[in-house]
Enzyme design. Structure first.
Site, mmCIF file in Angstrom:
data_model
loop_
_atom_site.group_PDB
_atom_site.id
_atom_site.type_symbol
_atom_site.label_atom_id
_atom_site.label_comp_id
_atom_site.label_asym_id
_atom_site.label_seq_id
_atom_site.Cartn_x
_atom_site.Cartn_y
_atom_site.Cartn_z
ATOM 1 N N GLY A 11 -42.064 -12.870 -36.695
ATOM 2 C CA GLY A 11 -42.313 -11.772 -37.633
ATOM 3 C C GLY A 11 -43.596 -10.994 -37.420
ATOM 4 O O GLY A 11 -44.086 -10.348 -38.356
ATOM 5 N N SER A 12 -44.135 -10.986 -36.208
ATOM 6 C CA SER A 12 -45.408 -10.250 -36.040
ATOM 7 C C SER A 12 -45.196 -8.736 -36.132
ATOM 8 O O SER A 12 -46.070 -8.018 -36.639
ATOM 9 C CB SER A 12 -46.092 -10.619 -34.720
ATOM 10 N N ARG A 64 -19.076 -12.241 -38.218
ATOM 11 C CA ARG A 64 -20.191 -11.290 -38.168
ATOM 12 C C ARG A 64 -20.055 -10.252 -39.291
ATOM 13 O O ARG A 64 -21.024 -9.902 -39.961
ATOM 14 C CB ARG A 64 -20.200 -10.591 -36.803
ATOM 15 N N LEU A 92 -25.510 -6.467 -34.492
ATOM 16 C CA LEU A 92 -24.974 -5.920 -35.739
ATOM 17 C C LEU A 92 -23.510 -5.525 -35.533
ATOM 18 O O LEU A 92 -23.117 -5.057 -34.464
ATOM 19 C CB LEU A 92 -25.757 -4.679 -36.170
ATOM 20 N N ASN A 106 -34.877 -0.467 -33.817
ATOM 21 C CA ASN A 106 -35.181 -1.771 -33.223
ATOM 22 C C ASN A 106 -36.368 -1.610 -32.279
ATOM 23 O O ASN A 106 -36.612 -0.517 -31.758
ATOM 24 C CB ASN A 106 -33.969 -2.264 -32.437
ATOM 25 N N HIS A 108 -37.897 -3.315 -28.707
ATOM 26 C CA HIS A 108 -37.442 -4.137 -27.584
ATOM 27 C C HIS A 108 -38.573 -4.223 -26.557
ATOM 28 O O HIS A 108 -39.191 -3.207 -26.233
ATOM 29 C CB HIS A 108 -36.197 -3.496 -26.960
ATOM 30 N N GLU A 141 -23.849 1.055 -31.560
ATOM 31 C CA GLU A 141 -22.985 -0.121 -31.428
ATOM 32 C C GLU A 141 -23.147 -0.858 -30.102
ATOM 33 O O GLU A 141 -22.580 -1.925 -29.908
ATOM 34 C CB GLU A 141 -21.531 0.294 -31.657
ATOM 35 N N ASP A 144 -29.096 -2.581 -27.304
ATOM 36 C CA ASP A 144 -30.326 -1.990 -26.762
ATOM 37 C C ASP A 144 -30.083 -0.653 -26.068
ATOM 38 O O ASP A 144 -30.738 -0.321 -25.071
ATOM 39 C CB ASP A 144 -30.998 -2.969 -25.779
ATOM 40 N N GLU A 173 -46.554 -3.454 -28.917
ATOM 41 C CA GLU A 173 -45.398 -3.310 -29.804
ATOM 42 C C GLU A 173 -45.812 -2.945 -31.229
ATOM 43 O O GLU A 173 -45.205 -2.088 -31.866
ATOM 44 C CB GLU A 173 -44.583 -4.614 -29.845
HETATM 45 C C1 GRF Z 1 -40.589 -8.892 -29.980
HETATM 46 O O1 GRF Z 1 -40.990 -9.049 -28.648
HETATM 47 C C2 GRF Z 1 -39.567 -7.784 -30.110
HETATM 48 O O2 GRF Z 1 -39.763 -6.745 -29.207
HETATM 49 C C3 GRF Z 1 -38.282 -8.510 -29.796
HETATM 50 O O3 GRF Z 1 -38.429 -9.783 -30.371
HETATM 51 C C4 GRF Z 1 -39.816 -10.110 -30.478
HETATM 52 C C5 GRF Z 1 -40.065 -10.383 -31.917
HETATM 53 O O4 GRF Z 1 -41.386 -10.827 -32.155
HETATM 54 N N1 GRF Z 1 -37.157 -7.773 -30.294
HETATM 55 P P1 GRF Z 1 -41.918 -10.895 -33.640
HETATM 56 O O5 GRF Z 1 -40.941 -11.779 -34.401
HETATM 57 O O6 GRF Z 1 -41.958 -9.500 -34.191
HETATM 58 O O7 GRF Z 1 -43.267 -11.504 -33.549
#
Ligand code: GRF
Length: 191
Positions: A11-12, A64, A92, A106, A108, A141, A144, A173
């Site tokens: 969850g960072s 799902r 999803l 999202n 990535h 859909e 990524d 990020e």
């Molecule tokens: C991150 O590297 C994000 O890009 C990917 O999963 C990781 C999640 O890290 N989708 P965090 O849970 O946000 O710390």
């Protein structure tokens, strides 16, 4: 804009968004809820510590579509307008993507369209790329593959391991996600 964040783990990125909203760095927005599919996700406690409502919606053998329907319901109950995936480890359903069409983003840890999917830092190293980074994109859909909102580049060093590269990308990020959400909320980024 009411924002809902979906997590599965650390969850960072979620913390970066919550703290940015608290500091007024994403004006006219609030974090309505953090939803995890994993009851033991470390991010849940971090969200609670910041006064954000958390919910766990486990898959529990359902399809799902059934699982997503419960999440959609929780998001709608709170009038969520923008869904941010932040380390959410499930694909999803079509129903979910359509329920929040052009309203799901999202982050990535690669420069898409290079290296979609999992273990992408190792793939970047195995390929010998000299630059990697992160991408914030709208979710469609396909995995990524949605329209790109922004990217930040990160150097890949000769002695990088997947772990050291992942850590360097993660530092970018957090700011990238905040910047992208700020652009969406202020309507400077649209599908
Ligand atoms: C991150 O590297 C994000 O890009 C990917 O999963 C990781 C999640 O890290 N989708 P965090 O849970 O946000 O710390």
């Amino acid at each position: 804009m009411k924002i809902g964040i979906l997590i599965s783990g650390r969850g960072s990125n979620m913390v970066a968004l919550v703290d940015a909203v608290k500091r007024g760095e994403i004006p006219n927005s609030s974090i309505a809820v953090v939803i995890s599919d994993k009851p033991n996700a470390a991010g849940l406690e971090k969200a609670r510590a910041r006064g954000v409502e958390t919910i766990v919606v486990q898959r529990r053998g359902r399809t799902r579509e059934e699982h997503d329907a419960e999440i959609i319901d929780e998001l709608r109950k709170r009038d969520v307008e923008l869904v941010c995936l932040a380390g959410y480890m499930r694909l999803l359903s079509k129903d979910f993507v359509q329920a929040f069409a052009d309203r799901i983003v999202n982050i990535h840890p690669s420069l898409l369209p290079s290296f979609p999917g999992l273990n992408v830092q190792q793939q970047a190293i195995d390929h010998g790329v000299k630059v990697s980074g992160c991408t914030v994109h709208f979710v469609n859909e396909d995995l990524d593959a949605g329209p790109i909102i922004l990217q930040r580049a990160v150097e890949v060093k000769d002695d990088d391991t997947a772990e050291t590269l992942a850590a360097r990308i993660l530092e970018e990020e957090h700011g990238a996600y905040v910047d992208a959400v700020r652009r969406i909320v202020s309507s400077r980024a649209t599908r």
